[in-house]
Structure formats: structure tokens, C-alpha cells
Scaffold this motif. Structure first.
Motif, PDB file in Angstrom:
ATOM      1  N   ILE A   4       0.597  -1.135   0.020  1.00 42.23           N
ATOM      2  CA  ILE A   4      -0.074  -0.356  -0.346  1.00 42.23           C
ATOM      3  C   ILE A   4       0.771   1.208   0.165  1.00 42.23           C
ATOM      4  O   ILE A   4       1.773   1.181   0.926  1.00 42.23           O
ATOM      5  CB  ILE A   4      -0.942   0.319   0.752  1.00 42.23           C
ATOM      6  N   LEU A   5       0.709   2.038  -0.616  1.00 42.28           N
ATOM      7  CA  LEU A   5       1.195   2.895  -0.785  1.00 42.28           C
ATOM      8  C   LEU A   5      -0.016   4.477  -0.574  1.00 42.28           C
ATOM      9  O   LEU A   5      -0.523   5.059  -1.393  1.00 42.28           O
ATOM     10  CB  LEU A   5       2.136   3.234  -2.305  1.00 42.28           C
ATOM     11  N   GLN A   6       0.390   4.973   0.416  1.00 40.23           N
ATOM     12  CA  GLN A   6      -0.318   6.510   0.783  1.00 40.23           C
ATOM     13  C   GLN A   6      -0.058   8.069   0.879  1.00 40.23           C
ATOM     14  O   GLN A   6      -0.941   8.380  -0.005  1.00 40.23           O
ATOM     15  CB  GLN A   6      -0.833   6.364   2.716  1.00 40.23           C
ATOM     16  N   TYR A   7       1.915   7.566   0.764  1.00 40.92           N
ATOM     17  CA  TYR A   7       2.303   8.996   0.664  1.00 40.92           C
ATOM     18  C   TYR A   7       3.323   8.302   0.126  1.00 40.92           C
ATOM     19  O   TYR A   7       4.123   7.665   0.398  1.00 40.92           O
ATOM     20  CB  TYR A   7       2.313   9.498   2.142  1.00 40.92           C
ATOM     21  N   THR A   8       4.739   9.676  -0.976  1.00 38.34           N
ATOM     22  CA  THR A   8       5.698   9.215  -1.316  1.00 38.34           C
ATOM     23  C   THR A   8       6.425  10.084  -0.634  1.00 38.34           C
ATOM     24  O   THR A   8       6.184  11.380  -0.085  1.00 38.34           O
ATOM     25  CB  THR A   8       5.509   9.088  -2.701  1.00 38.34           C
ATOM     26  N   ASP A   9       8.161   9.926  -0.013  1.00 38.70           N
ATOM     27  CA  ASP A   9       8.994  10.443  -0.037  1.00 38.70           C
ATOM     28  C   ASP A   9      10.415   9.854  -0.685  1.00 38.70           C
ATOM     29  O   ASP A   9      11.133   9.047  -0.258  1.00 38.70           O
ATOM     30  CB  ASP A   9       9.062   9.983   1.620  1.00 38.70           C
ATOM     31  N   PHE A  10      11.055  11.233  -1.295  1.00 38.16           N
ATOM     32  CA  PHE A  10      11.283  10.639  -2.565  1.00 38.16           C
ATOM     33  C   PHE A  10      12.630  11.822  -2.163  1.00 38.16           C
ATOM     34  O   PHE A  10      12.540  12.807  -3.472  1.00 38.16           O
ATOM     35  CB  PHE A  10      11.031  10.572  -4.450  1.00 38.16           C
ATOM     36  N   PRO A  11      13.900  11.474  -1.545  1.00 37.33           N
ATOM     37  CA  PRO A  11      14.734  12.754  -0.864  1.00 37.33           C
ATOM     38  C   PRO A  11      15.390  12.964  -2.221  1.00 37.33           C
ATOM     39  O   PRO A  11      15.739  14.379  -2.636  1.00 37.33           O
ATOM     40  CB  PRO A  11      15.382  12.338   0.176  1.00 37.33           C
ATOM     41  N   LYS A  12      15.650  12.114  -3.032  1.00 37.83           N
ATOM     42  CA  LYS A  12      16.501  12.796  -4.339  1.00 37.83           C
ATOM     43  C   LYS A  12      15.758  13.309  -5.185  1.00 37.83           C
ATOM     44  O   LYS A  12      16.626  13.993  -6.042  1.00 37.83           O
ATOM     45  CB  LYS A  12      16.912  11.476  -4.724  1.00 37.83           C
ATOM     46  N   LEU A  13      14.577  13.653  -5.224  1.00 36.31           N
ATOM     47  CA  LEU A  13      13.748  13.662  -5.941  1.00 36.31           C
ATOM     48  C   LEU A  13      13.137  15.428  -6.243  1.00 36.31           C
ATOM     49  O   LEU A  13      12.569  15.486  -4.918  1.00 36.31           O
ATOM     50  CB  LEU A  13      12.524  13.315  -7.515  1.00 36.31           C
ATOM     51  N   ASP A  14      12.197  16.441  -6.884  1.00 37.92           N
ATOM     52  CA  ASP A  14      12.632  18.082  -6.244  1.00 37.92           C
ATOM     53  C   ASP A  14      10.948  17.483  -6.713  1.00 37.92           C
ATOM     54  O   ASP A  14       9.767  17.637  -7.701  1.00 37.92           O
ATOM     55  CB  ASP A  14      12.757  18.421  -7.998  1.00 37.92           C
ATOM     56  N   PHE A  15      10.135  17.404  -5.407  1.00 46.00           N
ATOM     57  CA  PHE A  15       8.839  17.572  -5.057  1.00 46.00           C
ATOM     58  C   PHE A  15       8.221  19.097  -5.157  1.00 46.00           C
ATOM     59  O   PHE A  15       8.765  20.268  -5.430  1.00 46.00           O
ATOM     60  CB  PHE A  15       8.660  17.193  -3.261  1.00 46.00           C
ATOM     61  N   VAL A  16       6.726  18.342  -6.284  1.00 47.67           N
ATOM     62  CA  VAL A  16       6.422  19.998  -6.264  1.00 47.67           C
ATOM     63  C   VAL A  16       4.804  19.730  -5.706  1.00 47.67           C
ATOM     64  O   VAL A  16       4.511  21.031  -5.126  1.00 47.67           O
ATOM     65  CB  VAL A  16       6.025  19.558  -7.972  1.00 47.67           C
ATOM     66  N   ASN A  17       4.020  18.814  -5.870  1.00 47.45           N
ATOM     67  CA  ASN A  17       3.146  19.057  -5.068  1.00 47.45           C
ATOM     68  C   ASN A  17       2.188  18.132  -4.289  1.00 47.45           C
ATOM     69  O   ASN A  17       2.658  16.636  -5.558  1.00 47.45           O
ATOM     70  CB  ASN A  17       1.667  20.106  -6.122  1.00 47.45           C
ATOM     71  N   ARG A  18       1.221  18.000  -3.740  1.00 54.96           N
ATOM     72  CA  ARG A  18       0.780  16.702  -3.341  1.00 54.96           C
ATOM     73  C   ARG A  18      -0.930  17.274  -3.420  1.00 54.96           C
ATOM     74  O   ARG A  18      -0.897  17.145  -2.817  1.00 54.96           O
ATOM     75  CB  ARG A  18       1.011  16.206  -2.118  1.00 54.96           C
ATOM     76  N   GLY A  19      -1.396  16.289  -4.518  1.00 59.20           N
ATOM     77  CA  GLY A  19      -2.769  16.502  -4.965  1.00 59.20           C
ATOM     78  C   GLY A  19      -3.685  15.324  -3.997  1.00 59.20           C
ATOM     79  O   GLY A  19      -3.186  14.698  -2.933  1.00 59.20           O
ATOM     80  N   LYS A  20      -4.820  15.430  -3.623  1.00 61.62           N
ATOM     81  CA  LYS A  20      -5.700  14.563  -3.369  1.00 61.62           C
ATOM     82  C   LYS A  20      -4.946  12.920  -3.310  1.00 61.62           C
ATOM     83  O   LYS A  20      -5.181  12.646  -2.912  1.00 61.62           O
ATOM     84  CB  LYS A  20      -7.758  14.564  -3.856  1.00 61.62           C
ATOM     85  N   VAL A  21      -5.168  12.929  -4.163  1.00 59.03           N
ATOM     86  CA  VAL A  21      -4.458  11.239  -4.798  1.00 59.03           C
ATOM     87  C   VAL A  21      -2.997  11.081  -4.779  1.00 59.03           C
ATOM     88  O   VAL A  21      -1.986  10.332  -5.393  1.00 59.03           O
ATOM     89  CB  VAL A  21      -5.111  10.504  -6.080  1.00 59.03           C
TER      90      VAL A  21
END
Length: 293
Positions: A4-21
Motif C-alpha cells: 500500500i502506498l499512501q504517501y511518497t517520500d523521494f528525497p533525491k527528487l524535486d517535490f512539486v505538489n501533493r494532490g488528493k491522490v
């Protein structure tokens, strides 16, 4: 089934936005979109995920993007993680099956809804004054009635936790311009018409669906998701009976549960019982099996 994947956490990538899904990361001139197992209802993200939901959404969108590519271009570049930039390599096991490498666009600030049947917020609006988004409809329609012709009913794009608001065609023109509005309406109706025929052959009625568009320079393209159980109402054709709410292969089951427990449709979301989570998962799987398999 994958983890199951509820949230991602990818420190090496440039995070932009977290939407509803979806969680979104910037990759040079493109974006990485990850479909998590989060689910929202009444524009509020639930505290409990639906196992495997993100994979179903991803594969369903891929199916429909391909079916509509001669009507309008879409943002999809690849879903093969081997094609993703090297910095994604540490996360490939998580990304497999639930991610898209897409073109980076300027999203338009409206949501584009096509309705072929009278349900949900459209039914509520009709009961007030026989109109939806300023479109006058005939008297005597019942809940779940099939409309004589599909209608385009845009809404605003509200932030997470806030409700989208219905707007008229004129209000949409004021936001993005008349020419672009007319193009989007024509394209949206063409997509709905083709999808409805494909779905009916699979025994499913598409009561309504939501689309989103973005601009890539001067080009209008489809973005986000397309004709998934999150963005559409899917009804089993064999059970269709106008005048009542319908059985569905989408999140309406979850909405009905939340209405039944008298939740006020504001954060925080209530905890979902295990049987509601499992039944919701099965609804999504049924839709996928009917349409895509």
C-alpha cells in the motif's frame, strides 16, 4: 498485491505538489506523477487508503489516453520506469505500475465535466431550478435520468479540503477565454461520446466524467487522469433503473457510506471500517476488469 502506498517520500527528487491522490515531482522539463492509494470524497482526503487503487487508476488512464489520442494529445511520455531519468532508479520498485512520466504543462484553472445522466451534484442543482451550470433542462426529469444530449458543466478547481463550485460557460470564458472554452467543450463531448460507446460494449454506463486540460505552449492537451472510477460515475448497464440512485463501480459507494453516518463533509475525515475499505477496493477492481481487461 503490491505494498500500500499512501504517501511518497523521494528525497533525491524535486517535490512539486501533493494532490488528493497524486504526488508530483519535477524531472527537468517533465513531471513524474505517482498515483497513490489515497481516496477523497466530497473533496476531503480520507485517512485510510484503498489498497491497490493507484495502480488501477494509472492503468485505466493509460487505456483511455490511448483511445482518445486522435481526438486530443495528452501529457503521457512513458509509464515504463526504465525510461525514467536516472535519479528515479532508487524508487523504481515503488513507482512500478503506478507512475507516469509526463510533459510539464500549465494546467487550466477549471475542471471539465460532461454529464450524460442526471446524478450527484447535477441532480441536486436540477431539483432547485431545473438548471445545471446555467444550462436549462426540461421539466419532469428524475434522478439518474438519461439526458437527451450530454451537457458540459464546468467547475472551479478548489484547493484540497475545499469544494469545487459549478460555473457557467460564460464564467469559464471569463477565466480562460471564449475560443479556448469552445475548443475544450467540443473535445470533452467527443471524448465522452466515444468513451460511452466503448463502456456500453463492456456493460457499463458512464453517467458523467471529469477531465482536466493544460497548455503546452500553444497546444491544448489532456492532463492528470482520464475516465477512472475516481473521476467518473460508472453504472452497471444491466441494473440501470431511472428514478433512483444507481449501483456503481466507483467511489459513490464510499460517498453513500459517509452520508449514512452523517459526516459533515469537512476535515478531518472519519476512519473507514475495514469492510468499507475492502468493498470500495472491489468496486474499483470491477470497473477495471470490465473496461480494460
Amino acid at each position: 498485491m503490491k505494498k500500500i502506498l499512501q504517501y511518497t517520500d523521494f528525497p533525491k527528487l524535486d517535490f512539486v505538489n501533493r494532490g488528493k491522490v497524486r504526488d508530483i515531482y519535477s524531472l527537468h522539463n517533465n513531471l513524474l506523477i505517482v498515483a497513490t492509494d489515497r481516496i477523497s470524497a466530497f473533496d476531503v482526503v480520507m485517512s485510510d487508503p484503498i489498497p491497490g487503487k493507484g495502480i488501477i487508476l494509472n492503468r485505466t488512464s493509460i487505456f483511455w489516453f490511448d483511445k482518445m489520442k486522435d481526438i486530443v494529445s495528452n501529457h503521457l511520455i512513458s509509464t515504463n520506469t526504465a525510461d525514467f531519468p536516472e535519479e528515479c532508479a532508487p524508487y523504481r520498485d515503488i513507482l512500478e505500475g503506478r507512475s507516469m512520466l509526463v510533459k510539464k504543462t500549465v494546467p487550466l484553472p477549471v475542471e471539465c465535466i460532461v454529464r450524460g445522466y442526471l446524478s450527484g451534484s447535477g441532480w441536486k442543482d436540477y431539483q432547485k431550478n431545473k438548471t445545471i451550470s446555467g444550462i436549462q433542462l426540461p421539466d419532469g426529469l428524475r434522478e439518474s435520468s438519461k439526458l437527451s444530449d450530454p451537457i458540459f458543466t464546468p467547475t472551479t478547481k478548489a484547493p484540497i479540503g475545499e469544494h469545487d463550485s459549478a460555473i457557467t460557460k460564460k464564467e469559464m470564458e471569463d477565466i480562460i477565454g471564449a475560443e479556448l472554452t469552445d475548443r475544450i467543450i467540443k473535445i470533452s463531448l467527443a471524448i465522452y461520446e466515444r468513451a460511452s460507446k466503448i463502456a456500453l460494449d463492456a456493460g457499463i454506463i458512464i453517467a458523467d466524467t471529469k477531465m482536466e486540460f493544460g497548455m503546452l505552449g500553444d497546444e491544448l492537451i489532456l492532463i492528470d487522469e482520464l475516465l477512472t472510477p475516481d473521476s467518473s460515475r460508472f453504472w452497471p448497464q444491466e441494473d440501470y433503473t431511472p428514478g433512483y440512485p444507481q449501483k456503481s463501480y466507483d467511489k459513490q459507494f464510499l460517498r453513500d457510506y459517509l452520508i449514512a453516518i452523517n459526516w459533515n463533509q469537512k476535515p478531518p475525515a472519519p476512519q473507514l471500517p475495514p469492510d468499507i475499505i475492502e468493498k470500495t477496493r472491489k468496486k474499483y477492481e470491477e470497473a477495471f476488469k470490465h473496461l480494460v481487461n
